[in-house]
Write a protein that holds these residues in place. Sequence first.
Motif, short mmCIF file in Angstrom:
data_model
loop_
_atom_site.label_atom_id
_atom_site.label_comp_id
_atom_site.label_asym_id
_atom_site.label_seq_id
_atom_site.Cartn_x
_atom_site.Cartn_y
_atom_site.Cartn_z
N TYR A 1 15.55 33.00 -27.87
CA TYR A 1 15.07 31.74 -27.27
C TYR A 1 13.58 31.84 -26.93
CZ TYR A 1 14.06 28.84 -23.15
OH TYR A 1 13.47 28.02 -22.23
N LEU A 2 13.17 32.96 -26.33
CA LEU A 2 11.76 33.12 -25.96
C LEU A 2 10.87 33.20 -27.20
CD1 LEU A 2 12.13 35.61 -22.99
CD2 LEU A 2 11.57 33.18 -22.87
N LYS A 3 11.39 33.83 -28.25
CA LYS A 3 10.63 33.87 -29.51
C LYS A 3 10.44 32.46 -30.05
CE LYS A 3 11.92 38.39 -31.34
NZ LYS A 3 12.73 39.07 -32.37
N PHE A 4 11.51 31.67 -30.02
CA PHE A 4 11.45 30.30 -30.50
C PHE A 4 10.43 29.50 -29.69
CE2 PHE A 4 12.86 25.92 -29.79
CZ PHE A 4 12.88 25.43 -31.09
N SER A 5 10.49 29.61 -28.37
CA SER A 5 9.58 28.87 -27.51
C SER A 5 8.14 29.26 -27.79
CB SER A 5 9.93 29.12 -26.04
OG SER A 5 11.27 28.78 -25.78
N ASN A 6 7.91 30.57 -27.96
CA ASN A 6 6.57 31.07 -28.23
C ASN A 6 6.06 30.56 -29.57
OD1 ASN A 6 4.37 33.04 -27.48
ND2 ASN A 6 4.95 33.86 -29.46
N THR A 7 6.95 30.54 -30.58
CA THR A 7 6.56 30.08 -31.91
C THR A 7 6.20 28.61 -31.89
OG1 THR A 7 8.00 31.71 -32.95
CG2 THR A 7 7.31 29.86 -34.31
N ILE A 8 7.04 27.79 -31.23
CA ILE A 8 6.78 26.35 -31.17
C ILE A 8 5.45 26.08 -30.48
CG2 ILE A 8 7.57 24.19 -30.16
CD1 ILE A 8 9.14 25.11 -32.61
N SER A 9 5.20 26.79 -29.36
CA SER A 9 3.97 26.60 -28.62
C SER A 9 2.76 26.97 -29.48
CB SER A 9 4.01 27.44 -27.35
OG SER A 9 2.77 27.37 -26.68
N GLN A 10 2.82 28.12 -30.14
CA GLN A 10 1.70 28.58 -30.96
C GLN A 10 1.48 27.65 -32.15
OE1 GLN A 10 -0.56 31.16 -30.39
NE2 GLN A 10 -1.55 30.01 -32.04
N ARG A 11 2.57 27.18 -32.77
CA ARG A 11 2.42 26.32 -33.93
C ARG A 11 1.75 25.00 -33.55
NH1 ARG A 11 4.24 26.34 -39.14
NH2 ARG A 11 3.81 28.53 -38.85
N MET B 1 8.77 22.68 -22.52
CA MET B 1 9.71 23.58 -23.19
C MET B 1 11.11 23.34 -22.64
SD MET B 1 9.55 27.75 -23.43
CE MET B 1 10.22 28.10 -21.80
N SER B 2 12.07 23.20 -23.52
CA SER B 2 13.44 22.97 -23.08
C SER B 2 14.01 24.23 -22.44
CB SER B 2 14.30 22.55 -24.28
OG SER B 2 14.30 23.55 -25.27
N SER B 3 15.04 24.05 -21.61
CA SER B 3 15.66 25.18 -20.96
C SER B 3 16.47 25.99 -21.97
CB SER B 3 16.59 24.70 -19.84
OG SER B 3 17.71 24.04 -20.40
N PHE B 4 16.87 27.19 -21.56
CA PHE B 4 17.68 28.03 -22.44
C PHE B 4 18.95 27.31 -22.88
CE2 PHE B 4 21.36 30.87 -22.77
CZ PHE B 4 20.96 31.65 -23.84
N LYS B 5 19.61 26.66 -21.91
CA LYS B 5 20.88 25.98 -22.24
C LYS B 5 20.65 24.82 -23.21
CE LYS B 5 22.07 25.63 -17.84
NZ LYS B 5 22.85 25.29 -16.63
N ALA C 1 17.12 36.43 -16.40
CA ALA C 1 16.84 35.01 -16.55
C ALA C 1 15.53 34.59 -15.88
CB ALA C 1 17.99 34.18 -16.00
N ASP C 2 15.01 35.40 -14.96
CA ASP C 2 13.76 35.06 -14.27
C ASP C 2 12.53 35.47 -15.07
OD1 ASP C 2 15.26 34.03 -12.28
OD2 ASP C 2 14.82 35.57 -10.79
N VAL C 3 12.72 36.25 -16.11
CA VAL C 3 11.60 36.70 -16.94
C VAL C 3 11.46 35.71 -18.08
CG1 VAL C 3 10.64 38.60 -18.27
CG2 VAL C 3 12.13 39.07 -16.33
N ASN C 4 10.46 34.85 -17.99
CA ASN C 4 10.44 33.69 -18.89
C ASN C 4 9.32 33.68 -19.93
OD1 ASN C 4 8.29 33.12 -17.24
ND2 ASN C 4 9.38 31.57 -16.06
N THR C 5 8.74 34.85 -20.22
CA THR C 5 7.82 34.93 -21.36
C THR C 5 8.23 36.10 -22.23
OG1 THR C 5 6.20 36.44 -20.36
CG2 THR C 5 5.93 34.06 -19.92
N LEU C 6 8.00 35.94 -23.51
CA LEU C 6 8.41 36.98 -24.47
C LEU C 6 7.67 38.28 -24.21
CD1 LEU C 6 10.07 37.63 -26.99
CD2 LEU C 6 8.14 36.85 -28.37
#
Length: 663
Positions: A86-96, A1-5, A39-44
């Motif tokens: 960003y966390l929603k996007f990361s979660n969606t990509i992972s689930q898809r 997963m890419s970083s937030f930046k 920034a330390d909380v990294n799951t949706l």
Amino acid sequence: MSSFKEWAVSSGKLNKDTASTYWSGLTNTKFKHDNVPVADVNTLDEVMSRIGKEVVTVADIKNLFTKPDYRPDSDIKSFIQKYIEYLKFSNTISQRTIDYQNFFDMLKFWVKQTNNNITNDGQRVGFREIKTENAVRAETEFNNPQFHKDYITFSDFSIRISFFRNGQYKGNKVNFIVCHPNSFNSWWLNIRYQVDSQKIIVNYRRDLPNNSDSKAFKDYMTELGYETGAIFRINELDLSEQMPNGRVRALFDYFHEMISTVKSFKKEGDNVKAFQLVEKLKQNYNLILRGAPGTGKTYLAKEIAAILIGIPTEDLSFSDQFDFVQFHPSYDYTDFVEGLRPMQINGQVGFEPKNGIFKEFCQNALLHQNNQFNVFDKVWEKFTNAVDKAGKVDISQTKPDQKLTYSINSNSNLKEENVNAVHHTLTKENIFRAWQEIKGREIGSHQSRMIAVVNYLKNQYALPEYDESIEKNYGMVDKKYVFIIDEINRGEISKIFGELFFSIDPEYRGIAGSVSTQYANLFDGNEKFYVPKNVYIIGTMNDIDRSVDTFDFAMRRRFSFEEITAIDSQVMLHMDDVKNRMNSLNYAITSPEISLSTDYQIGGSYFKSLENESKNITVDDLWENKLRPLIKDYFRGERNADEKLKILKSAYFMGDSDDSIEG
């Protein structure tokens, strides 16, 4: 997963410097109850459990977070909302990714199981219902291959799979796999393996006793581009491989989107007007809903948008095919189209050219209307991240022994590092178009440079050849984008839209409506801008607002207008006594004693609170806190205002109140 930046820059949300500023703000903002940086909380899920909501308000900053003194609340709110996105996007990509693999494994199971069954000539395969709760049973009943319950783990719907063999074996050897969303019981969405012709066919059907309703459903699906019998050929799916290819992902996406579209189709008794206005919007591109206060114009606009896009209304806020803005007197061109916006770098305040919300929306719509953009997008992200990290890249040109050096600028585009004074810039859009073997820029300049970049991406990053057949065979869903402008009459229209008066005209959508925007010379490429044909605009306006009289006539000509009356808005009410009270008041408003037009009648949203038991709003509360102040403003400055207010109060209370009324 890419970083937030990395995500913020590659997705076009922020430039590199602004993304760093956001990340710094997130690092320095902490949860009050345990002092953990956001920034330390990294799951949706963890963020949702800590915050308890997906939308953070300025008031929440004071209650939930400690913030650095040098950051205003509005900054922190923006940082946190972007991080949630960003966390929603990361979660969606992972689930898809999981969905694609599970679907691929299931597809291979279906095909192999069918081929096995076909060999048992003359036997009928029994009907099997496979649900999530009894998938274990299915594992024991199916052999060679086995069915695994993981196959039916999908991200946003649970399904019933009916595995059966129908028809004569000596005729069309067909195996049906019927996926049926649990939330309704008259829909049949089929993925069907046709053995003889070696095809996968996607189908839909709605079984209803009301034939006209079934026809409406078919017309609705056809209008959105879903034809019965969408074909995917077996030899294109590479079923011998371990990982799903692009064709498999296209099949899953098509079926997945079709399910979402079916869910958004309303049954009889829902807001029929929304469906009627969808057709009007498709014909005219631009629609304004006008009417009396409280008639639910904004709510209706969102319903129209959801139907046109093909998703449930509650999912609009998560869709990149939808955006919403509210005009006000201080809103201007720089907010809407483009302009110079202040930014802070290393403690110094400067300005940079930034796209406004509408221009950004249109550019997103233009790229994503192509089914293969996601393939290109992933390659481009890897490429630009690598170049940014290395500082530069040398790319061989079409001429022998010639190379050009590029770096990544603040907008994530390629900037040519030339010893000469001229520095050419190639945008992501340029390269994407060159990949399609069409002009990267309308005037055709620097095409050879773009082709060289495409060739580099093919050689170094495995960018595949652009496949026109995907657009021809699978490009059945024309992605529609809807932009809502609430209170459109409250802004200074000519100042906000500028030269886009021309571009939004229904007759000049697409390249025919290209214009040079006011700040074009400050942007990379200095290209003309146009509104794509898949962008639709819905505005709302309150008929009694004083700003209606100043609404620009040039804009009036470009929009189709639809009046939403108080009677129309009664679809949101269910209790007869509430409807009767509303009707009594509105009849009195247009009576000879009051002599106001229907523009002043009051819509159902004012009365809806009477039906909400949790709010505990009484008839008296509604009059004193909502209706009386509004109606009193109708008669401001009139000599007999008190007498008219008494008449309307009596009508509202339906003759049950003789209380005196203070002016």
